[in-house]
Enzyme design. Structure first.
Site, PDB file in Angstrom:
ATOM      1  N   CYS A 109       0.835  -1.205   0.000  1.00 24.94           N
ATOM      2  CA  CYS A 109       0.000   0.000   0.000  1.00 24.94           C
ATOM      3  C   CYS A 109       0.873   1.260   0.000  1.00 24.94           C
ATOM      4  O   CYS A 109       1.532   1.564   0.990  1.00 24.94           O
ATOM      5  CB  CYS A 109      -0.917  -0.028   1.227  1.00 24.94           C
ATOM      6  N   CYS A 123       0.078   3.948   2.610  1.00 26.63           N
ATOM      7  CA  CYS A 123       0.490   3.506   3.942  1.00 26.63           C
ATOM      8  C   CYS A 123       1.927   3.904   4.226  1.00 26.63           C
ATOM      9  O   CYS A 123       2.287   4.207   5.363  1.00 26.63           O
ATOM     10  CB  CYS A 123       0.354   1.987   4.064  1.00 26.63           C
TER      11      CYS A 123
END
Length: 321
Positions: free
Chosen positions: A79, A82
């Site tokens: 991700c 993230c």
């Protein structure tokens, strides 16, 4: 992704209900018990950021939330947002100096927690205050908005629940910690390798488990255990029968799992991963969870840095969500 809830209205609403009073009482009881036993020791700044899994969630998050708000960062290696949000939250956890604790949850390895929190996408950030789960925001957000949210969280935790955080000792850290004696890992690892060479897979599995019992994060033992358990599973298989069952009934999850083990042992890594991702995509409930867990085990066999694992993790996330 844009922030979903930066207003903290969920926290305010929660504080108005009866459950908030009960949670505050429990928090006060926990603090009183800690004080009776001599108080909670100060922690190093590095201890304000912890990795949490399903097994440790009760102790590391729910119980700790009786003394300090716990902010949960749901993330994954693949991700990209993230990777921006995570370091920011870690820096703020240290800057807030014990007013909240940051718990990081890898969703690939802890799918049940992700489902329990009803998360639809990552990064997603929640808080747990005195055992009460509160949604904060989803997606990367500007630092100013995150600070505002954390300020409100800390204020509500203190005013409504009586949580003032944990004491931080800036001088505590790795240098001040007592040295951890090294276990007899060389002997145990050598014993595992000797068992593998002798075809004693059960002995190898036990030797690796002995290392991990003392050092759960030991990378060589984790890899060795995953490989030995894989070999142990396929040892008694009839490859032709397993592959026939998998081909005849794609919906037979047990057959697909067994065939994936054979694929991996045979060096067909992408075939093994793809087979299990397809099984996850087609199934639900216990069957889906069984396929997902075996896929995570096979990731351990290959190693997290392998690009085939990264690609398969992304495919798994798409299959799940």
């Amino acid at each position: 992704m844009q922030p979903r809830n930066m207003s903290m209205s969920g926290v305010v609403d929660l504080a108005a209900v009866k459950a908030a009073g009960e949670a505050k009482a429990k928090a006060e009881q926990a603090r009183a018990e800690a004080a009776r036993q001599g108080g909670t020791a100060a922690v190093a700044p590095s201890a304000l950021v912890i990795d949490v899994d399903e097994a440790g969630f009760e102790l590391d998050v729910l119980q700790r939330s009786a003394e300090v708000p716990v902010v949960i960062d749901f993330w994954a290696e693949w991700c990209e947002p993230c990777k921006q949000l995570g370091p920011l939250l870690e820096r703020l956890a240290v800057e807030y100096n014990g007013r909240f604790l940051l718990a990081k949850v890898d969703v690939d390895a802890n799918q049940m927690l992700m489902q329990q929190f009803g998360i639809q996408g990552i990064p997603a950030v929640f808080a747990v205050v005195a055992g009460q789960a509160l949604p904060l925001f989803q997606g990367a957000a500007p630092e100013a908005q995150i600070r505002q949210t954390l300020d409100q969280l800390v204020q509500v935790a203190e005013e409504r629940f009586g949580l003032t955080g944990i004491q931080v000792d800036p001088d505590a850290g790795p240098a001040a910690a007592a040295p951890v004696p090294a276990g007899p890992y060389d002997a145990l690892l050598e014993a595992a390798m000797s068992a593998l060479d002798a075809g004693d897979l059960a002995g190898a599995v036990q030797a690796y488990k002995n290392v991990l019992a003392d050092d759960p994060g030991h990378p060589e033992a984790k890899l060795g255990l995953a490989q030995a358990e894989l070999l142990q599973r396929v040892q008694a298989m009839d490859p032709a029968e397993v592959r026939k069952k998998a081909a005849d009934d794609p919906a037979d999850v047990a057959a697909q799992i067994a065939a994936a083990d054979l694929d991996l042992v045979g060096g067909h890594v992408q075939d093994a991963f793809g087979r299990l991702v397809d099984a996850v995509r087609r199934t639900a409930g216990e069957d889906r969870d069984a396929a997902r867990l075996r896929l995570l085990e096979l990731f351990e066999v290959i190693g997290p840095e392998d690009p085939r694992v990264t690609t398969a993790r992304q495919a798994l996330a798409r299959a799940l969500y």
